[in-house]
Design a protein around this motif. Structure first.
Motif, PDB file in Angstrom:
ATOM      1  N   PRO A   1      33.783  54.831  24.927  1.00 41.51           N
ATOM      2  CA  PRO A   1      34.256  53.480  24.604  1.00 41.51           C
ATOM      3  C   PRO A   1      35.258  52.894  25.598  1.00 41.51           C
ATOM      4  CG  PRO A   1      34.350  54.890  22.666  1.00 41.51           C
ATOM      5  CD  PRO A   1      34.005  55.771  23.810  1.00 41.51           C
ATOM      6  N   MET A   2      36.075  53.720  26.222  1.00 41.72           N
ATOM      7  CA  MET A   2      37.097  53.181  27.116  1.00 41.72           C
ATOM      8  C   MET A   2      36.618  53.028  28.555  1.00 41.72           C
ATOM      9  SD  MET A   2      37.697  55.908  25.227  1.00 41.72           S
ATOM     10  CE  MET A   2      38.376  57.344  26.005  1.00 41.72           C
ATOM     11  N   GLN A   3      35.362  53.292  28.801  1.00 44.22           N
ATOM     12  CA  GLN A   3      34.876  53.230  30.181  1.00 44.22           C
ATOM     13  C   GLN A   3      34.845  51.808  30.717  1.00 44.22           C
ATOM     14  OE1 GLN A   3      30.874  54.812  31.052  1.00 44.22           O
ATOM     15  NE2 GLN A   3      30.833  53.373  32.750  1.00 44.22           N
ATOM     16  N   PRO A   4      35.400  51.571  31.900  1.00 42.75           N
ATOM     17  CA  PRO A   4      35.227  50.263  32.513  1.00 42.75           C
ATOM     18  C   PRO A   4      33.738  50.091  32.828  1.00 42.75           C
ATOM     19  CG  PRO A   4      36.879  51.598  33.684  1.00 42.75           C
ATOM     20  CD  PRO A   4      36.172  52.502  32.738  1.00 42.75           C
TER      21      PRO A   4
ATOM     22  N   CYS B   1      34.278  33.988  38.777  1.00 43.04           N
ATOM     23  CA  CYS B   1      33.224  33.979  37.748  1.00 43.04           C
ATOM     24  C   CYS B   1      33.687  34.586  36.429  1.00 43.04           C
ATOM     25  CB  CYS B   1      32.011  34.759  38.233  1.00 43.04           C
ATOM     26  SG  CYS B   1      31.164  34.017  39.637  1.00 43.04           S
ATOM     27  N   HIS B   2      34.551  35.596  36.495  1.00 41.23           N
ATOM     28  CA  HIS B   2      34.895  36.347  35.277  1.00 41.23           C
ATOM     29  C   HIS B   2      36.148  35.851  34.570  1.00 41.23           C
ATOM     30  CE1 HIS B   2      31.814  39.489  35.439  1.00 41.23           C
ATOM     31  NE2 HIS B   2      31.919  39.430  36.747  1.00 41.23           N
TER      32      HIS B   2
ATOM     33  N   ILE C   1      36.453  38.710  31.452  1.00 47.92           N
ATOM     34  CA  ILE C   1      37.284  39.915  31.458  1.00 47.92           C
ATOM     35  C   ILE C   1      37.869  40.021  30.056  1.00 47.92           C
ATOM     36  CG2 ILE C   1      37.882  40.039  33.921  1.00 47.92           C
ATOM     37  CD1 ILE C   1      40.467  38.480  33.204  1.00 47.92           C
ATOM     38  N   SER C   2      37.934  41.211  29.507  1.00 49.19           N
ATOM     39  CA  SER C   2      38.349  41.311  28.112  1.00 49.19           C
ATOM     40  C   SER C   2      39.850  41.076  27.975  1.00 49.19           C
ATOM     41  CB  SER C   2      37.951  42.656  27.515  1.00 49.19           C
ATOM     42  OG  SER C   2      38.686  43.678  28.120  1.00 49.19           O
ATOM     43  N   VAL C   3      40.283  40.956  26.741  1.00 49.19           N
ATOM     44  CA  VAL C   3      41.659  40.574  26.436  1.00 49.19           C
ATOM     45  C   VAL C   3      42.682  41.575  27.002  1.00 49.19           C
ATOM     46  CG1 VAL C   3      41.736  41.685  24.167  1.00 49.19           C
ATOM     47  CG2 VAL C   3      43.069  39.619  24.576  1.00 49.19           C
TER      48      VAL C   3
ATOM     49  N   ARG D   1      48.324  44.348  36.515  1.00 45.75           N
ATOM     50  CA  ARG D   1      47.773  45.693  36.330  1.00 45.75           C
ATOM     51  C   ARG D   1      46.255  45.715  36.462  1.00 45.75           C
ATOM     52  NH1 ARG D   1      49.077  48.621  31.112  1.00 45.75           N
ATOM     53  NH2 ARG D   1      48.086  46.833  30.146  1.00 45.75           N
ATOM     54  N   ARG D   2      45.630  44.537  36.280  1.00 48.71           N
ATOM     55  CA  ARG D   2      44.171  44.466  36.294  1.00 48.71           C
ATOM     56  C   ARG D   2      43.648  43.613  37.449  1.00 48.71           C
ATOM     57  NH1 ARG D   2      41.689  46.455  31.278  1.00 48.71           N
ATOM     58  NH2 ARG D   2      43.091  48.166  30.857  1.00 48.71           N
ATOM     59  N   TYR D   3      44.485  43.345  38.401  1.00 48.17           N
ATOM     60  CA  TYR D   3      44.092  42.430  39.471  1.00 48.17           C
ATOM     61  C   TYR D   3      43.030  43.014  40.404  1.00 48.17           C
ATOM     62  CZ  TYR D   3      44.535  38.851  43.069  1.00 48.17           C
ATOM     63  OH  TYR D   3      44.271  37.843  43.949  1.00 48.17           O
ATOM     64  N   PHE D   4      43.190  44.295  40.743  1.00 45.68           N
ATOM     65  CA  PHE D   4      42.272  44.903  41.707  1.00 45.68           C
ATOM     66  C   PHE D   4      41.092  45.548  40.976  1.00 45.68           C
ATOM     67  CE2 PHE D   4      46.278  44.512  43.991  1.00 45.68           C
ATOM     68  CZ  PHE D   4      45.830  43.829  45.119  1.00 45.68           C
TER      69      PHE D   4
END
Ligand code: HEC
Ligand code: HEC
Length: 145
Positions: free
Chosen positions: A50-53, A75-76, A89-91, A108-111
């Protein structure tokens, strides 16, 4: 100690079954293996837990991510998905480490490619023995019966 470590690494490299170049003699000319082709069929791949990107199902060649631009977000990003029809992109991507929601993507999610990777058609070098946890649960339940 350091020498022993180094020699182990060298032996592994020499025994490399995939890259003939690494095995070649110094005066030998070998053809480089073909570069694997990216899988870009736009088909979503099941996540293994479940936690897999999720894996990237499209080409990302030339998509820049740097201080000034983030091509993925073109796009995302929440505001771009209507036009692009890409999944948002999810919450979690808008949360900082204290769980606060930000208006923009969290640093934290930029790259994106730190976590999301495309796949190629390269043959696996070693057999993959991964077992999905759903299968493990079913197996355990059967054994209990
Ligand atoms: C031109 C628009 C566009 C750009 C730019 C783009 N994507 Fe996508 N992305 C999509 C679309 C549309 C999908 C839905 C599947 C498909 O059509 O390929 C998708 C699907 C995905 C998925 C699969 C989500 C899932 O649920 O399985 C991931 C992960 C992803 N993209 C990551 C990225 C990353 C990382 C980048 C930047 C390196 C990027 N995308 C750049 C349009 C884009
Ligand atoms: C630190 C790791 C990490 C980074 C960096 C990251 N992601 Fe994700 N992403 C995840 C994880 C984990 C998931 C699945 C769980 C979740 O939604 O949090 C996910 C989910 C997604 C999804 C699927 C959303 C859905 O609801 O189906 C998309 C699309 C996506 N990410 C795109 C991106 C893009 C584009 C970037 C860069 C701007 C990015 N991610 C950066 C870890 C990351």
């Amino acid at each position: 100690m350091a020498i022993a470590f180094f020699s182990t690494v060298m032996t592994q490299v020499n025994a490399d079954p995939i890259n003939p170049i690494l095995k070649a003699e110094i005066d030998e000319e070998v053809t480089a293996p073909e570069i694997a082709k990216p899988i870009k069929n736009d088909i979503k791949q099941a996540r293994n837990y479940p936690m897999q990107p999720p894996l990237v199902p499209h080409n990302i060649r030339g998509y820049e991510i740097n201080l000034n631009v983030n091509k993925c977000m073109a796009c995302h990003n929440r505001t771009r998905t209507e036009e692009s029809q890409a999944p948002m992109i999810s919450v979690t991507h808008y949360m900082d480490r204290d769980g606060n929601f930000l208006a923009e993507i969290s640093p934290r999610r930029y790259f994106c490619n730190q976590c999301h990777v495309p796949q190629t058609d390269a043959k696996p070098v070693v057999k993959n023995e991964f077992v999905d946890m759903e299968k493990m649960v079913i197996k355990a339940e059967k054994e209990e019966e």
